[in-house]
Design a protein around this motif. Structure first.
Motif, short mmCIF file in Angstrom:
data_model
loop_
_atom_site.label_atom_id
_atom_site.label_comp_id
_atom_site.label_asym_id
_atom_site.label_seq_id
_atom_site.Cartn_x
_atom_site.Cartn_y
_atom_site.Cartn_z
N LYS A 123 0.85 -1.37 -0.11
CA LYS A 123 0.12 0.03 0.13
C LYS A 123 0.98 1.13 -0.14
O LYS A 123 0.67 2.38 -0.65
CB LYS A 123 -0.89 0.12 1.15
N GLN A 126 1.91 1.93 -3.50
CA GLN A 126 0.77 2.37 -4.17
C GLN A 126 0.51 3.90 -3.91
O GLN A 126 0.12 4.46 -5.10
CB GLN A 126 -0.45 1.52 -3.78
N ASN A 130 0.83 6.87 -6.65
CA ASN A 130 -0.56 7.52 -6.82
C ASN A 130 -0.13 9.28 -6.63
O ASN A 130 -0.64 10.03 -7.34
CB ASN A 130 -1.65 7.31 -6.02
N LYS A 139 -2.10 6.52 -13.13
CA LYS A 139 -2.01 5.93 -11.80
C LYS A 139 -2.29 4.37 -11.74
O LYS A 139 -1.64 3.47 -11.29
CB LYS A 139 -2.94 6.33 -10.63
N GLU A 140 -3.52 4.07 -12.66
CA GLU A 140 -3.86 2.74 -12.60
C GLU A 140 -2.59 1.92 -13.42
O GLU A 140 -2.37 0.68 -13.28
CB GLU A 140 -5.16 2.48 -13.25
N ASN A 143 0.51 1.20 -11.35
CA ASN A 143 -0.12 0.30 -10.26
C ASN A 143 0.08 -1.13 -10.82
O ASN A 143 0.22 -2.03 -10.42
CB ASN A 143 -1.12 0.72 -9.50
#
Length: 414
Positions: A123, A126, A130, A139-140, A143
């Motif tokens: 996390k 992540q 982000n 961002k996606e 990730n």
């Protein structure tokens, strides 16, 4: 130097099959016991991690997982959710059978409760990614590329339409790049220690082992993504076989990898990403078998184009979206070999947004989409011909005729 074949007799083949079957049956029994625990009561409650979120008109469809199983469920829009978030769910289990349990099932939620956000290394990465980007699509993207967090359906179609979904899903392609980066980092760090303390040891083998250790922890971080697991096991087997002079690049190795994964993790039998990964390597091995004498410069370009064309009949049996821009896929794949390690470095030093405006231009590109489906009869013929190509050159010639005809049908006649 001739390499030894791992399985060279019918007796060895029989005992190998018996070995994998025994492990498979044991793990099926283990999974069945987990299934019985799930359906013991009509209601089951527990804590789950959100894997993906599908935004519908009046509700969300969540894909969630625990340590034992994963499933889909519907939640109203009274709350907002994010990937990797943990949630308490109470679900109805009366309509879940064992086949669905293995494949991935849908269950009705009668109660849910969001939990306070917890910290974890994954996390933290992540959040770091982000914070470097403003556009949700970027961002996606990163990730997915670095943490194997699934891309939302509406954004995933962008990559499908370009024919580059294989670049977004972490697999052997990414592993090869990561191995190259990790190997040389360890090489420079370990060389001094080796020269000073371990001169008697095989330096390259030690570095390969250390690279495997780093990759294993990365595999843990991304939750044993099937395609990456396949690549890791093949890399592990390759290191082991190399040490013992056993043939590495063979269909035997690929089959053993598949049987190992399915035997220990029967649920992965239903993973399309695993099967695509296996099929991709299968065609790479076919390429190496029949095009090994092609001049290196020609082979560099031929490889990406042939793999793209030979894979199309398989891809379009499952995914129908087609565009003329998909013909750029081999070029984008070549470019990605530079893009991926460069972005990995830029994110590491905090400059991950450097090329965001160019990525946005790419993602904003509009194209005409049409659907083409591989006919069932052609798919079966194509698979049989592909398997026959392992043993017969005539089958490989037929395979190339079929792939040419299909791609003409796909991009010219349709």
């Amino acid at each position: 130097m001739n390499r030894i074949k791992l399985i060279s007799s019918k007796k060895e083949l029989f005992f190998s099959f018996l070995f994998f079957l025994s492990i498979f049956l044991f793990n099926i029994f283990y999974e069945y016991n987990k299934y019985l625990d799930l359906v013991e009561e009509e209601l089951y409650s527990g804590k789950f991690e959100i894997v993906n979120i599908y935004d519908k008109n009046d509700f969300y469809v969540l894909k969630v997982k625990s340590a034992d199983f994963s499933f889909f469920t519907s939640i109203d829009k009274k709350s907002t959710f994010s990937k990797l978030e943990e949630i308490n769910l109470a679900i109805v289990t009366t309509k879940i059978d064992f086949y669905s349990f293995l494949k991935g099932f849908y269950a009705k939620t009668i109660y849910y409760d969001t939990l306070p956000k917890t910290k974890s290394f994954k996390k933290d990465i992540q959040y770091y990614i982000n914070d470097l980007h403003n556009d949700i699509r970027i961002k996606e993207l990163f990730n997915a590329l670095f943490l194997a967090i699934p891309i939302s359906k509406e954004y995933r179609e962008i990559y499908t339409n370009f024919g580059i979904s294989h670049l977004i899903a972490i697999s052997g392609f990414h592993l090869a790049i990561i191995v190259g980066v990790v190997y040389w980092l360890i090489y420079f760090l370990y060389s001094y220690i080796h020269q000073r303390y371990f001169l008697y040891r095989n330096k390259r083998f030690d570095i390969l082992i250390l690279t495997l250790v780093v990759l294993f922890f990365y595999l843990l971080l991304i939750d044993f993504v099937p395609s990456m697991l396949r690549a890791f096991i093949m890399f592990f087997i390759g290191v082991y076989f190399l040490r013992r002079n056993i043939e590495i690049f063979s269909f035997q190795t690929l089959l053993i990898t598949l049987l190992l994964i399915i035997s220990f993790l029967p649920k992965y039998l239903f993973s399309i990403s695993l099967w695509f990964s296996i099929i991709g390597v299968f065609y790479i091995f076919l390429y190496l078998q029949y095009f090994k004498n092609v001049p290196k410069i020609l082979a560099f370009f031929l490889f990406n184009f042939w793999i793209f064309l030979v894979f199309n009949p398989i891809v379009h049996f499952f995914f129908y979206n087609t565009s003329y821009e998909q013909l750029l896929s081999p070029f984008i794949t070549l470019f990605f070999s530079i893009f991926y390690p460069l972005e990995l470095f830029l994110h590491f030093v905090g400059l991950g947004s450097l090329f965001d405006k160019y990525i946005v231009m790419f993602l904003d590109y509009k194209m005409i989409i049409f659907e083409v489906i591989t006919p069932y009869w052609f798919f079966v013929l194509y698979v049989i011909t592909s398997l026959g190509s392992i043993f017969y050159k005539s089958a490989f010639v037929l395979l190339n005729i079929l792939l040419v005809l299909f791609n003409i049908y796909l991009y010219v006649l349709f």
